[in-house]
Design a protein around this motif. Structure first.
Motif, short mmCIF file in Angstrom:
data_model
loop_
_atom_site.label_atom_id
_atom_site.label_comp_id
_atom_site.label_asym_id
_atom_site.label_seq_id
_atom_site.Cartn_x
_atom_site.Cartn_y
_atom_site.Cartn_z
N PRO A 11 -19.81 15.18 38.85
CA PRO A 11 -19.51 15.76 40.15
C PRO A 11 -18.07 16.28 40.19
O PRO A 11 -17.23 15.88 39.39
CB PRO A 11 -19.69 14.61 41.13
N PHE A 12 -17.82 17.18 41.13
CA PHE A 12 -16.51 17.81 41.27
C PHE A 12 -15.42 16.77 41.44
O PHE A 12 -15.55 15.85 42.23
CB PHE A 12 -16.53 18.75 42.47
N ASP A 13 -14.34 16.91 40.66
CA ASP A 13 -13.23 15.96 40.72
C ASP A 13 -12.11 16.56 41.56
O ASP A 13 -11.24 17.26 41.06
CB ASP A 13 -12.74 15.64 39.31
N ARG A 14 -12.15 16.28 42.86
CA ARG A 14 -11.19 16.85 43.80
C ARG A 14 -9.77 16.41 43.48
O ARG A 14 -8.84 17.21 43.52
CB ARG A 14 -11.55 16.44 45.23
N GLN A 15 -9.58 15.15 43.12
CA GLN A 15 -8.24 14.64 42.82
C GLN A 15 -7.64 15.35 41.61
O GLN A 15 -6.47 15.69 41.60
CB GLN A 15 -8.26 13.13 42.60
N ALA A 16 -8.46 15.58 40.58
CA ALA A 16 -7.97 16.28 39.39
C ALA A 16 -7.60 17.72 39.73
O ALA A 16 -6.59 18.23 39.25
CB ALA A 16 -9.02 16.25 38.28
N ALA A 17 -8.41 18.37 40.55
CA ALA A 17 -8.12 19.75 40.95
C ALA A 17 -6.83 19.82 41.76
O ALA A 17 -5.98 20.69 41.53
CB ALA A 17 -9.28 20.34 41.74
N LEU A 18 -6.66 18.89 42.70
CA LEU A 18 -5.44 18.88 43.51
C LEU A 18 -4.21 18.57 42.66
O LEU A 18 -3.15 19.16 42.84
CB LEU A 18 -5.57 17.87 44.66
N ALA A 19 -4.36 17.66 41.70
CA ALA A 19 -3.25 17.33 40.80
C ALA A 19 -2.86 18.54 39.96
O ALA A 19 -1.67 18.83 39.77
CB ALA A 19 -3.62 16.15 39.90
N GLU A 20 -3.86 19.28 39.50
CA GLU A 20 -3.56 20.48 38.71
C GLU A 20 -2.91 21.55 39.57
O GLU A 20 -1.97 22.22 39.14
CB GLU A 20 -4.82 21.02 38.04
N LEU A 21 -3.38 21.73 40.81
CA LEU A 21 -2.75 22.68 41.72
C LEU A 21 -1.28 22.33 41.93
O LEU A 21 -0.40 23.20 41.91
CB LEU A 21 -3.46 22.69 43.07
N TYR A 22 -0.97 21.06 42.14
CA TYR A 22 0.40 20.61 42.34
C TYR A 22 1.24 20.91 41.09
O TYR A 22 2.35 21.44 41.19
CB TYR A 22 0.40 19.12 42.66
N ALA A 23 0.70 20.60 39.92
CA ALA A 23 1.42 20.84 38.67
C ALA A 23 1.66 22.33 38.45
O ALA A 23 2.74 22.75 38.01
CB ALA A 23 0.66 20.24 37.49
N LEU A 24 0.65 23.14 38.76
CA LEU A 24 0.81 24.58 38.60
C LEU A 24 1.85 25.14 39.56
O LEU A 24 2.62 26.04 39.22
CB LEU A 24 -0.54 25.29 38.80
N GLY A 25 1.91 24.61 40.76
CA GLY A 25 2.93 25.03 41.73
C GLY A 25 4.33 24.71 41.21
O GLY A 25 5.24 25.54 41.32
N LYS A 47 -5.87 30.04 42.22
CA LYS A 47 -6.86 30.59 43.15
C LYS A 47 -8.24 30.01 42.86
O LYS A 47 -8.96 29.63 43.79
CB LYS A 47 -6.89 32.12 43.04
N ALA A 48 -8.61 29.92 41.58
CA ALA A 48 -9.92 29.36 41.21
C ALA A 48 -10.03 27.90 41.63
O ALA A 48 -11.06 27.47 42.17
CB ALA A 48 -10.15 29.51 39.72
N LEU A 49 -8.97 27.13 41.41
CA LEU A 49 -8.98 25.72 41.81
C LEU A 49 -9.05 25.58 43.33
O LEU A 49 -9.80 24.76 43.85
CB LEU A 49 -7.73 25.00 41.28
N HIS A 50 -8.29 26.38 44.05
CA HIS A 50 -8.30 26.32 45.51
C HIS A 50 -9.69 26.66 46.06
O HIS A 50 -10.19 26.00 46.97
CB HIS A 50 -7.27 27.28 46.08
N THR A 51 -10.32 27.66 45.48
CA THR A 51 -11.66 28.04 45.90
C THR A 51 -12.64 26.89 45.67
O THR A 51 -13.46 26.58 46.55
CB THR A 51 -12.12 29.31 45.14
N ALA A 52 -12.54 26.25 44.51
CA ALA A 52 -13.43 25.14 44.19
C ALA A 52 -13.20 23.95 45.13
O ALA A 52 -14.15 23.35 45.63
CB ALA A 52 -13.27 24.69 42.74
N VAL A 53 -11.95 23.61 45.39
CA VAL A 53 -11.62 22.51 46.31
C VAL A 53 -12.18 22.82 47.68
O VAL A 53 -12.85 21.98 48.31
CB VAL A 53 -10.10 22.25 46.36
N SER A 54 -11.94 24.01 48.18
CA SER A 54 -12.42 24.41 49.51
C SER A 54 -13.94 24.35 49.59
O SER A 54 -14.50 23.84 50.57
CB SER A 54 -11.93 25.81 49.86
N TYR A 55 -14.62 24.86 48.58
CA TYR A 55 -16.07 24.86 48.57
C TYR A 55 -16.62 23.43 48.60
O TYR A 55 -17.50 23.11 49.39
CB TYR A 55 -16.58 25.59 47.33
#
Length: 60
Positions: A11-25, A47-55
């Motif tokens: 299943p989608f790993d929201r925490q991993a996506a948010l952690a990657e977004l933070y690191a990319l920022g 953008k791809a990570l943000h879209t996935a998190v939002s979805y």
């Protein structure tokens, strides 16, 4: 060992996506204009990570 890609993990790993977004920022903050292509690539990934998190937030 590599970290699983949150865009393809089921299943989608929201925490991993948010952690990657933070690191990319943080990565973008450290870059200069000399790294234009790297910035564009990083922004596309964000953008791809943000879209996935939002979805997944909207559908969970």
């Amino acid at each position: 060992m590599t970290t699983p890609d949150p865009l393809t993990t089921v299943p989608f790993d929201r925490q991993a996506a948010l952690a990657e977004l933070y690191a990319l920022g943080r990565k973008l903050n450290a870059m200069t204009s000399a790294h234009h292509q790297e910035i564009e690539t990083t922004l596309a990934r964000m953008k791809a990570l943000h879209t996935a998190v939002s979805y997944h937030l909207a559908n969970s």
